[in-house]
Design an enzyme around this catalytic site. Sequence first.
Site, PDB file in Angstrom:
ATOM      1  CG  ASN A 167     -14.834  -7.001   9.549  1.00  0.00           C
ATOM      2  OD1 ASN A 167     -15.847  -7.663   9.381  1.00  0.00           O
ATOM      3  ND2 ASN A 167     -13.829  -7.021   8.695  1.00  0.00           N
TER       4      ASN A 167
ATOM      5  CG  HIS B  66     -12.229  -3.703   4.011  1.00  0.00           C
ATOM      6  ND1 HIS B  66     -13.167  -3.841   5.004  1.00  0.00           N
ATOM      7  CD2 HIS B  66     -11.932  -4.968   3.601  1.00  0.00           C
ATOM      8  CE1 HIS B  66     -13.419  -5.119   5.204  1.00  0.00           C
ATOM      9  NE2 HIS B  66     -12.680  -5.824   4.355  1.00  0.00           N
TER      10      HIS B  66
ATOM     11  CB  SER C  34     -10.526  -7.387   6.218  1.00  0.00           C
ATOM     12  OG  SER C  34      -9.877  -8.618   6.518  1.00  0.00           O
TER      13      SER C  34
ATOM     14  CD  GLU D  94     -15.256  -0.939   6.358  1.00  0.00           C
ATOM     15  OE1 GLU D  94     -16.072  -0.890   7.289  1.00  0.00           O
ATOM     16  OE2 GLU D  94     -14.268  -1.716   6.349  1.00  0.00           O
TER      17      GLU D  94
END
Length: 505
Positions: A198, A148, A127, A160
């Site tokens: 993120n 991810h 991540s 992802e």
Amino acid sequence: MTAIDRGTARAGLVAVVGTGTMGQGIAQVALAAGHPVRLYDAAPGRASRAADAVADRLGRLVAKERLTAADRDAALGRLAPVADLADLAEADLVVEAILEELGAKQQLFTALESVVSDGCLLATNTSSLSVTAVAGVLRRPGRLLGLHFFNPAPLMPLVEVVRGAATDEAAADRAHATVAAWGKTPVRCADTPGFIVNRIARPFYAEAFRAYEERVADPATLDAVLRESGGFRMGPFELTDLIGQDVNEAVTRSVWEALFHDPKFTPSLAQRQLVASGRHGRKTGHGWYDHSEGAGRPAPHTAEPCEPPGKVALHGDLGPAQGLVGLIEEAGIPVTREPAGAHLALPDGTRLSLADGTTATDDPFAASVRFDLALDYRTATRVALTPSMAAPEASLRSAAGLFQALGKDVSVVQDVPGMVVARTVAMLVDFAEDAVARGVASPEDIDTAMLTGVNYPRGPLAWGRALGARWVRDTLRNLHHACPTGRYAPSQALIRRAAADEKLL
């Protein structure tokens, strides 16, 4: 009762390396899609314990009548813990979910290259690390990419699909198709710090923590305003207590460092101190909030009932808050109209206007009250207000009474540029526009990722279209003028978007 999809029952072997919570979840997802799955962990006995944990999870699904006993038994028949990497030789896909250390991941994939076939796809669930760096030591880096997953993997739809600098397009396409066949929602993104979620989500936390540091309001009030006015499912303080302050702060710091200390991504000192004190959230019993047994959640600041004004005057257009006018009229409060301006006027002349990145005290008219942005003023259940230093107490009470007459709770916060929701949403929109311009992901994948990965009430790009790029740009320009560190400087992508919108007018 949901049966496992047997359409992929002849699918290839999936290997999961690393058997913590995430590894177990990924294994469960692959099993549910009909794959044979092998679990490996370098720690002796952990793979077997992980297989038992997956069996327990499937058993709970049977008890809840979300899975048939026959399908559970079939899935468990395809699950095998193994004690040696060599037992993964037949894998068509290996998903790594070990600790977030670059050297450890590189060492693992280097070892796997000598075990699996040349046609095996390699994926890291990192991540925060660079997929390109993980693949950089490999003999054939083109077959490694990022997958991810979000925790808990069996429940969260988003994955992802991260293409490193050396990842082959065919490998990325194959991984995307595999994830889609598993019933997940795959989005493609480039290998940039934070990927999509993120990266773009940072302002949701950062602006609230900054507002707390500026003593705008307490965590309970800031959470309530972002939930009940902004439309977010959880406020940033309660959400990071759930995630873990140490985990959230580490991601923020990782993205900031990877982007060479870009001021837009600066971590929060208040959160750093929370982590240093060992208050990591629910898992330690204390974070922003006290989670010990019997502890109550503090209530947000809510203004006492106030009398609404007998009438208001609309000057010009309220922009993103124009919907308030109809609500005021529906509440039986007369609205007169004047041609110029962008505010409401209370009977005593006090200006009531939408947060725009300046403070209420900056208003050249002495008496001013600002109200915060809402996702939808009709459905919002709370609105934040802030008065200028010159605004009489009676004017603030009249403004509070106006919103209370519309069925809203009112929270009065300190007078800072951008208030709470306005500054947060403006930053989210700008981060999303910038990500598109930098090729991080497509506009569609960015909005999908934020909707499904972190449950935002609206994709940031769609939100930007609803607000208007000019409003977002001007709000950020005002914030940048008030805090000229570069944190709030609008991106070139947003500036271009606003200029294009202006040409259409």
